[in-house]
Design a protein around this motif. Structure first.
Motif, short mmCIF file in Angstrom:
data_model
loop_
_atom_site.label_atom_id
_atom_site.label_comp_id
_atom_site.label_asym_id
_atom_site.label_seq_id
_atom_site.Cartn_x
_atom_site.Cartn_y
_atom_site.Cartn_z
N GLU A 67 -8.13 -61.60 -38.85
CA GLU A 67 -7.48 -62.55 -37.96
C GLU A 67 -6.02 -62.69 -38.39
OE1 GLU A 67 -7.81 -67.21 -36.49
OE2 GLU A 67 -9.36 -66.34 -37.78
N ILE A 68 -5.12 -62.71 -37.42
CA ILE A 68 -3.69 -62.76 -37.69
C ILE A 68 -3.14 -64.13 -37.33
CG2 ILE A 68 -1.44 -61.82 -37.03
CD1 ILE A 68 -2.78 -59.16 -36.54
N THR A 69 -2.29 -64.66 -38.19
CA THR A 69 -1.61 -65.92 -37.89
C THR A 69 -0.11 -65.64 -37.76
OG1 THR A 69 -1.40 -66.45 -40.25
CG2 THR A 69 -3.32 -67.32 -39.07
N TYR A 70 0.54 -66.42 -36.89
CA TYR A 70 1.96 -66.23 -36.61
C TYR A 70 2.72 -67.52 -36.95
CZ TYR A 70 -0.10 -62.58 -33.67
OH TYR A 70 -0.82 -61.51 -33.20
N THR A 71 3.92 -67.34 -37.46
CA THR A 71 4.79 -68.48 -37.73
C THR A 71 6.21 -68.13 -37.30
OG1 THR A 71 3.44 -69.08 -39.67
CG2 THR A 71 5.58 -70.14 -39.45
N TRP A 72 6.74 -68.95 -36.37
CA TRP A 72 8.09 -68.73 -35.86
C TRP A 72 9.07 -69.69 -36.52
CZ3 TRP A 72 9.38 -64.93 -32.35
CH2 TRP A 72 8.33 -64.31 -31.66
N HIS A 73 10.29 -69.22 -36.75
CA HIS A 73 11.36 -70.06 -37.28
C HIS A 73 12.63 -69.78 -36.48
CE1 HIS A 73 9.02 -70.92 -40.98
NE2 HIS A 73 8.62 -69.67 -40.87
N VAL A 74 13.39 -70.83 -36.16
CA VAL A 74 14.69 -70.66 -35.51
C VAL A 74 15.71 -71.51 -36.25
CG1 VAL A 74 13.84 -70.08 -33.21
CG2 VAL A 74 14.12 -72.47 -33.84
N SER A 75 16.97 -71.05 -36.26
CA SER A 75 18.01 -71.80 -36.97
C SER A 75 18.57 -72.94 -36.13
CB SER A 75 19.14 -70.86 -37.38
OG SER A 75 19.74 -70.24 -36.25
N ASP A 76 18.29 -72.93 -34.81
CA ASP A 76 18.76 -74.00 -33.94
C ASP A 76 17.95 -73.94 -32.64
OD1 ASP A 76 20.18 -76.14 -32.97
OD2 ASP A 76 22.15 -75.24 -33.23
N THR A 106 19.51 -67.52 -35.31
CA THR A 106 18.62 -66.55 -35.93
C THR A 106 17.16 -66.90 -35.62
OG1 THR A 106 20.18 -66.17 -37.73
CG2 THR A 106 17.91 -65.47 -38.09
N VAL A 107 16.40 -65.89 -35.23
CA VAL A 107 14.97 -66.05 -34.93
C VAL A 107 14.18 -65.16 -35.89
CG1 VAL A 107 13.18 -65.83 -33.19
CG2 VAL A 107 15.52 -66.40 -32.50
N ARG A 108 13.13 -65.73 -36.50
CA ARG A 108 12.27 -64.94 -37.38
C ARG A 108 10.81 -65.27 -37.12
NH1 ARG A 108 13.40 -67.04 -41.75
NH2 ARG A 108 11.46 -67.88 -42.58
N VAL A 109 9.97 -64.25 -37.11
CA VAL A 109 8.53 -64.47 -37.00
C VAL A 109 7.86 -63.84 -38.22
CG1 VAL A 109 8.09 -62.35 -35.67
CG2 VAL A 109 6.52 -64.30 -35.50
N SER A 110 6.90 -64.57 -38.79
CA SER A 110 6.11 -64.07 -39.92
C SER A 110 4.68 -63.87 -39.44
CB SER A 110 6.15 -65.07 -41.08
OG SER A 110 7.46 -65.25 -41.54
N GLU A 117 -1.68 -60.83 -46.70
CA GLU A 117 -0.60 -59.86 -46.58
C GLU A 117 0.37 -60.35 -45.51
OE1 GLU A 117 0.04 -57.30 -48.36
OE2 GLU A 117 -1.80 -57.21 -49.55
N LEU A 118 1.65 -60.33 -45.82
CA LEU A 118 2.66 -60.94 -44.95
C LEU A 118 3.74 -59.93 -44.59
CD1 LEU A 118 3.76 -63.68 -43.74
CD2 LEU A 118 5.09 -63.89 -45.84
N ILE A 119 4.13 -59.95 -43.31
CA ILE A 119 5.24 -59.12 -42.85
C ILE A 119 6.04 -59.97 -41.87
CG2 ILE A 119 3.94 -58.09 -40.93
CD1 ILE A 119 5.50 -55.50 -41.43
N SER A 120 7.35 -59.76 -41.81
CA SER A 120 8.17 -60.57 -40.92
C SER A 120 9.24 -59.71 -40.25
CB SER A 120 8.83 -61.73 -41.68
OG SER A 120 9.70 -61.24 -42.69
N LYS A 121 9.80 -60.26 -39.18
CA LYS A 121 10.87 -59.58 -38.46
C LYS A 121 11.81 -60.65 -37.91
CE LYS A 121 11.49 -55.47 -35.68
NZ LYS A 121 10.80 -54.36 -35.01
N SER A 122 13.08 -60.31 -37.82
CA SER A 122 14.06 -61.29 -37.36
C SER A 122 15.05 -60.66 -36.40
CB SER A 122 14.80 -61.92 -38.54
OG SER A 122 15.53 -60.95 -39.26
#
Length: 234
Positions: A67-76, A106-110, A117-122
Motif C-alpha cells: 500500500e502506498i501513501t502520499y504526502t504533498w508539500h507546497v511552499s505557498d 515549490t511543490v513536492r510529493v513524497s 521505503e520513501l521516494i519524492s519528486k518536486s
C-alpha cells in the motif's frame, strides 16, 4: 546417561540457534528484497495566475504491491488535501487586485510504501499576475504627439507620460503641471487594448479611459470628455 543428556541439550541448543538465525535471516531477507516505489508520472503546471485553482497528480508503483501513501508539500498557497494521489491547490491570492511581480512556488510529493521505503519528486510553479505582466509590457516613457476632441485635432500641449507597473506621472509643458498616482487595468484586457482606471494624487475615485497600444503608439481615450491623446513611446 549423563553423556546422552548432555548431547541432547547441545543438539537442542544448536537447533534453537539455527531456528533463530533462520527467522532473523527471513526478516533480513524480506527487508533486503523490499524495493522502493517508483513514481510513474508527476503532473504539476508550469505556471498559474495568482488565486487560480489547479490539480496536481502523481502516479506510483510498488514492486511488492505494498500500500502506498502520499504526502504533498507546497511552499505557498492552499492544498485541499495532502495525502491523495490527486489534490487541488489554490495559488496565493492577491488582495484588492494588487499588481505584483511573479513568484516561484515549490511543490513536492513524497511516496512511501509499507516497508518505509520513501521516494519524492518536486517541481516549481511560476505564479504570475496578468495585470503586472501587461502593465510591465506597456510601461515606459511616452511623448504626447496628438490630441483630438470629438474627432477633431486640437492644438497639442507637449507633454510626457511615464508609466510603471504601479504609478504614472503626466508632465505638461504649459505650467509644468504634474499628476502622480496609480493606474489599474480592468478585466478583460491585454497588452493591445483594454480599460484603465486612473487614481490621481491618491484619490479613491478613478477617472476612466480605454487604451490601444501597438508597441509604439499608445492611444488613451477619455469617454467623459470624448478626448483622445496619442503618445509615442520614446
Amino acid at each position: 546417561m549423563k553423556i546422552y543428556i548432555t548431547k541432547l541439550i547441545v543438539i537442542l541448543s544448536h537447533l534453537l540457534i539455527v531456528n533463530i538465525f533462520m527467522l532473523s535471516g527471513c526478516d533480513l531477507y524480506e527487508n533486503w528484497r523490499n524495493g522502493e516505489p517508483t513514481i510513474n508520472s508527476f503532473d504539476v503546471p508550469d505556471q498559474v495566475q495568482y488565486g487560480e485553482t489547479v490539480e496536481f497528480n502523481v502516479s506510483a508503483y510498488d514492486p511488492e504491491d505494498d500500500e502506498i501513501t502520499y504526502t504533498w508539500h507546497v511552499s505557498d498557497g492552499v492544498l485541499n488535501a495532502e495525502s491523495e494521489p490527486t489534490v487541488q491547490w489554490t495559488a496565493p491570492v492577491l488582495l484588492n487586485d494588487e499588481v505584483v511581480p511573479p513568484k516561484t512556488v515549490t511543490v513536492r510529493v513524497s511516496v512511501k510504501d509499507e516497508g518505509e521505503e520513501l521516494i519524492s519528486k518536486s517541481s516549481s510553479i511560476n505564479v504570475y499576475s496578468k495585470a503586472y505582466e501587461v502593465a510591465n509590457t506597456i510601461s515606459g516613457e511616452y511623448q504626447l504627439i496628438l490630441t483630438q476632441v470629438n474627432g477633431e485635432t486640437v492644438d497639442t500641449q507637449g507633454g510626457v507620460l511615464r508609466l510603471t507597473t504601479t504609478t504614472f506621472t503626466r508632465q505638461f509643458e504649459e505650467n509644468l503641471q504634474f499628476f502622480s498616482g496609480a493606474f489599474k487595468l480592468v478585466e478583460p484586457f491585454d497588452e493591445n487594448k483594454g480599460t484603465i482606471n486612473w487614481y490621481v494624487d491618491g484619490s479613491q475615485s478613478p477617472t476612466n479611459s480605454t487604451y490601444t497600444w501597438d508597441g509604439k503608439l499608445l492611444v488613451l481615450y477619455w469617454n467623459d470628455t470624448s478626448t483622445a491623446h496619442v503618445y509615442d513611446k520614446k
